[in-house]
Write a protein that holds these residues in place. Structure first.
Motif, PDB file in Angstrom:
ATOM      1  N   LEU A   1       0.853  -1.189   0.000  1.00 39.54           N
ATOM      2  CA  LEU A   1       0.000   0.000   0.000  1.00 39.54           C
ATOM      3  C   LEU A   1       0.886   1.236   0.000  1.00 39.54           C
ATOM      4  N   THR A   2       0.579   2.204  -0.864  1.00 38.43           N
ATOM      5  CA  THR A   2       1.293   3.473  -0.858  1.00 38.43           C
ATOM      6  C   THR A   2       0.303   4.621  -0.883  1.00 38.43           C
ATOM      7  N   LEU A   3       0.670   5.728  -0.205  1.00 37.00           N
ATOM      8  CA  LEU A   3      -0.170   6.922  -0.178  1.00 37.00           C
ATOM      9  C   LEU A   3       0.683   8.135   0.151  1.00 37.00           C
ATOM     10  N   ASN A   4       0.535   9.192  -0.654  1.00 34.21           N
ATOM     11  CA  ASN A   4       1.057  10.504  -0.274  1.00 34.21           C
ATOM     12  C   ASN A   4       0.005  11.133   0.638  1.00 34.21           C
ATOM     13  N   THR A   5       0.326  11.272   1.921  1.00 30.12           N
ATOM     14  CA  THR A   5      -0.685  11.600   2.928  1.00 30.12           C
ATOM     15  C   THR A   5      -1.063  13.079   2.988  1.00 30.12           C
ATOM     16  N   HIS A   6      -0.160  13.970   2.492  1.00 35.29           N
ATOM     17  CA  HIS A   6      -0.409  15.420   2.553  1.00 35.29           C
ATOM     18  C   HIS A   6      -0.706  15.863   3.985  1.00 35.29           C
ATOM     19  N   SER A   7      -0.141  15.167   4.945  1.00 30.22           N
ATOM     20  CA  SER A   7      -0.323  15.574   6.342  1.00 30.22           C
ATOM     21  C   SER A   7       0.676  16.707   6.642  1.00 30.22           C
ATOM     22  N   LEU A   8       0.380  17.545   7.549  1.00 31.43           N
ATOM     23  CA  LEU A   8      -0.828  17.716   8.343  1.00 31.43           C
ATOM     24  C   LEU A   8      -1.664  18.838   7.751  1.00 31.43           C
ATOM     25  N   GLU A   9      -1.513  19.035   6.448  1.00 28.59           N
ATOM     26  CA  GLU A   9      -2.193  20.123   5.749  1.00 28.59           C
ATOM     27  C   GLU A   9      -3.674  19.854   5.524  1.00 28.59           C
TER      28      GLU A   9
END
Length: 275
Positions: free
Chosen positions: A4-12
């Motif tokens: 599983l892969t994900l660009n989380t864009h946290s904490l924006e």
């Protein structure tokens, strides 16, 4: 084996606690063997916390802070009864306020870690600095990837890719998972270079798959590009031929909620002994 892969864009992202909980709930259903995350952030002025059980450092000087996104995910997964070893690597300052980094989670023991600098710049305050975090398990090496753009004048993808090829382990299976910042639909650029280097696109090999789009509309980092309905910039590559049962986009609002400006990819590989 599930990846599983994900660009989380946290904490924006707004509603971050709810989105972190939704991610953990979905992971309990997916049960991926390895999870690769990008843009795993923590506020630079948040309080430091002790290294938790299950954390495997890739750099000895790393400071984990209270709101670290990887730490939040690790705690939520533990609450769900899923036990992962994990590592987090800060790469640069993001949005002028975060330690922006990369994270990997593994259900199998982590035998070794790697910190690969692929950009020429190693300035922590320069957003063009690019590092890869890697872990080795009994199944091979897994790297979480957040590369530069093809047309970047100072840090073009092709030069970073050449550096990466020199740094990767020479033996055994190698998987690259994450945000390649290159649209697979554009010929003669990022996607074609990776493929020409001998890597296998797990999406391309999948026996069952969907349309594969991982971003829609205009997102950060692509605001100067011509608008297209969708792009496939997040990918999972294997350095050796593999049999791929399925590849599907997740966290796109279909079966799971949207939790980032990127969608994720869930890929299932057929075990080697079943080939």
């Amino acid at each position: 084996m599930k990846l599983l892969t994900l660009n989380t864009h946290s904490l924006e992202e707004s509603g971050m606690p709810e989105k972190q909980a939704a991610f953990a709930k979905a992971v309990t259903r997916f049960r991926p063997d390895v999870i690769a995350l990008q843009e795993v952030n923590q506020h630079r002025n948040a309080a430091a916390v002790p290294m938790p059980e299950g954390y495997v450092p890739a750099q000895q000087a790393v400071v984990l802070r209270r709101d670290n996104h990887g730490l939040a995910v690790a705690r939520l997964l533990e609450q769900e009864g899923l036990h992962y070893q994990w590592s987090w690597l800060p790469a640069k300052v993001g949005y002028d306020k975060y330690d922006e980094g990369l994270a990997l989670f593994s259900r199998k023991p982590v035998l070794e870690t790697a910190d690969l600098l692929v950009s020429r710049t190693d300035d922590y305050f320069n957003y063009r600095t690019r590092r890869l975090l890697g872990i080795r398990t009994e199944d091979g090496w897994f790297f979480t990837v957040h590369m530069s753009w093809w047309n970047d004048l100072q840090e073009p993808f092709a030069r970073q890719w050449e550096t990466l090829l020199d740094l990767l382990p020479k033996d055994g299976p190698v998987y690259l998972m994450g945000d390649f910042n290159g649209d697979a639909q554009v010929s003669g650029q990022t996607y074609d270079l990776v493929k020409a280097s001998g890597f296998c696109d797990t999406y391309d090999l999948a026996q069952t798959k969907d349309e594969g789009w991982t971003v829609q509309g205009v997102i950060d980092g692509w605001r100067d590009q011509a608008a297209v309905p969708a792009r496939r910039i997040d990918q999972i590559w294997a350095r050796h031929p593999v049999t791929v049962r399925s590849s599907r986009v997740v966290f796109n609002g279909a079966e799971e909620p949207v939790i980032s400006d990127h969608f994720g990819i869930l890929t299932e590989l057929q075990p080697e002994e079943e080939h």
